[in-house]
Design an enzyme around this catalytic site. Sequence first.
Site, short mmCIF file in Angstrom:
data_model
loop_
_atom_site.label_atom_id
_atom_site.label_comp_id
_atom_site.label_asym_id
_atom_site.label_seq_id
_atom_site.Cartn_x
_atom_site.Cartn_y
_atom_site.Cartn_z
N GLU A 70 0.99 -1.06 -0.16
CA GLU A 70 0.06 -0.09 0.10
C GLU A 70 0.79 1.29 -0.08
O GLU A 70 1.63 1.23 0.87
CB GLU A 70 -0.84 0.11 1.18
N ASP A 72 -1.49 -1.00 5.50
CA ASP A 72 -1.33 -0.59 6.77
C ASP A 72 -2.32 -1.43 7.72
O ASP A 72 -3.47 -1.84 7.22
CB ASP A 72 -1.83 0.96 6.87
N ASP A 99 -8.38 1.59 6.60
CA ASP A 99 -8.01 1.78 5.07
C ASP A 99 -7.11 0.74 4.61
O ASP A 99 -7.51 0.16 3.39
CB ASP A 99 -7.37 3.24 4.86
#
Length: 624
Positions: free
Chosen positions: A399, A477, A481
Amino acid sequence: MVQELIDNSADEALAGHATRIEVTVLSDGSVVVEDNGRGIPVGIPPGETRPAAELAFTTLHAGGKFDKTDKSSAYRFSGGLHGVGVAVTNALSNRLLVEIHTRDPQGGGYGHYRLSFVDSKLQEALTRVENSQARRHGTRVQVWPDPRYFDSARVNIRELTHLLRAKAILLPGLQVILNLPEQEALVWQYDSGLAEYLGEMLAEAEPITPVFAGEMYQNDDSNGFAQGEGASWALCWSAQGNPRPETYVNLIPTLDGGTHESGFRAGVFEAVRSFMEHHSLVPAKLKLVQDDVTGKMALVLSGRILDPQFQGQTKDKLTSREAYKLMVQTIRDPLDLWLNSHPEAGRAIVEQAIQSAQLRSRAAQKIERKKGSGLATLPGKLTDCESEDIQRNELFLVEGDSAGGSAKAARDKEYQALLPLRGKVLNTWEVDADLIFKNQEVHNMAVALGIEPHGVAADPEQVLAGLRYGKIMILSDADVDGSHIQVLILTLFLRHFPALLRRDHVFVVKPPLYRVDATWRGKARKIYCEAESERDVAIDRLRAEGVKDSAISVQRFKGLGEMNPDQLWETAMCPDTRSLVPLTMSLSDQAALHERFSLLMSKQSAGGRREWMERDGWTADLDI
């Protein structure tokens, strides 16, 4: 060669002077074409010194088909005006024999005449052999094709059969006979013409409409076209396939279509569009084109054109410009009336056209994987590994670019590859496989993996043959999100790359959310924790060991990008210390997984998601 002879006989039938055409293929390779028309004229035309029959077989542009002003002319709607006709038949033969039964030019009874050629040159001038039987009339031509001019001097029986059958269809009541060596004669005679023929063509198809057959010819010259011009037709729509249309002009088969077919299709499109507007069936934000409507239309069209112009002597394609407008006017109003008289058939046509337009629209948006020189062009952001051992190689889907930078420095470049993902991946649950490459991140993942989209029924061995990495690591993470990105990637894999899950290639890396540091008795300790509960347990354990609170510090990672390479290696990339969650799927799991992901990811399931959250939302352990 043979078709020129058959066309001449068909012209006699079209003019109402012949009721029978008989073609015989003999064992010596010659072909005989015979009709009971009026017979080729045997008199000497004005200004000429030779009989008309001899001129027809030896002189270009000597035919009798050029006077179109005479509305009673037998050749007003003949099959073309190149004028070479049977002169070419003679030129390409090594022998040709003509026998004519016709009325004597000076009046009186009927005579039997003969005319022959060898190597295209006159061998026997037109000679009156004998008196014919009472009122017998017609023409018989036997031709021996010259092998020097052909790959094979044998007539193509399949094409000949099709041609003769078409003549019978286009001229209801005409008897057409084909005699072949050592075979029983084939005889065709159709009374209902085009509709009957189209029904035979569709014997194995699935029509969705009844056959619409009709004809329309100009009554006079006041509409911009000549009296008698127009067409007869039979058409219907089928559920499957793309039936090849059969089109004719003045009984000549136009295998490549032309302006008459284009105009007819345009008229059909206008009529169907008018029906849609009248019944409020026009789809919003979807533009229909002609092929959407006529793409699955089976058609037999017989046009009648005053002065047809063709592309080439074989007359396979009509090029007359006025034929386009003529055919639009010929079919538009009759079909409009028929559609409104058969609304169920009209709606079936419209539904099929809309489906075709939707498929065409999707195809227009189709995004192909980029390839170069036969090999997939790897995405520019991919940092590949050195090893070619597929079982050992790992691809980290990371990410963000910042995390990708740290991971690049932390990785073992021998067998670990990195592909940073920018932002949220596309929700592909309801996206067709042809369209998923429209999203750059999805495109990059597929190219990096080396596999194509596939369904749950696909053979894993086959679809994963090009897989470049044995382990696919989703590294995001440890927050909401990051979880969302994980779900979006899993949605992609479950929907379009399910073999990866069935063969245990996919893992989720569990990076720590906290780092607990402690200094005790001159020793530094660090403990990584994935959640608050694990952090609290670690702190309680340190306290129990005698570590003072002032010696304990806690760091919360906001994201992977905050970790330095050493931290990222220890927690997410080192095989000995990382924490992985394998994502697997068996065949028995597929149905339940698809049901759950449909609830979670489908745009149509918003109501179901709300009900689910209201009922079971309290069970979720949310990190908010």
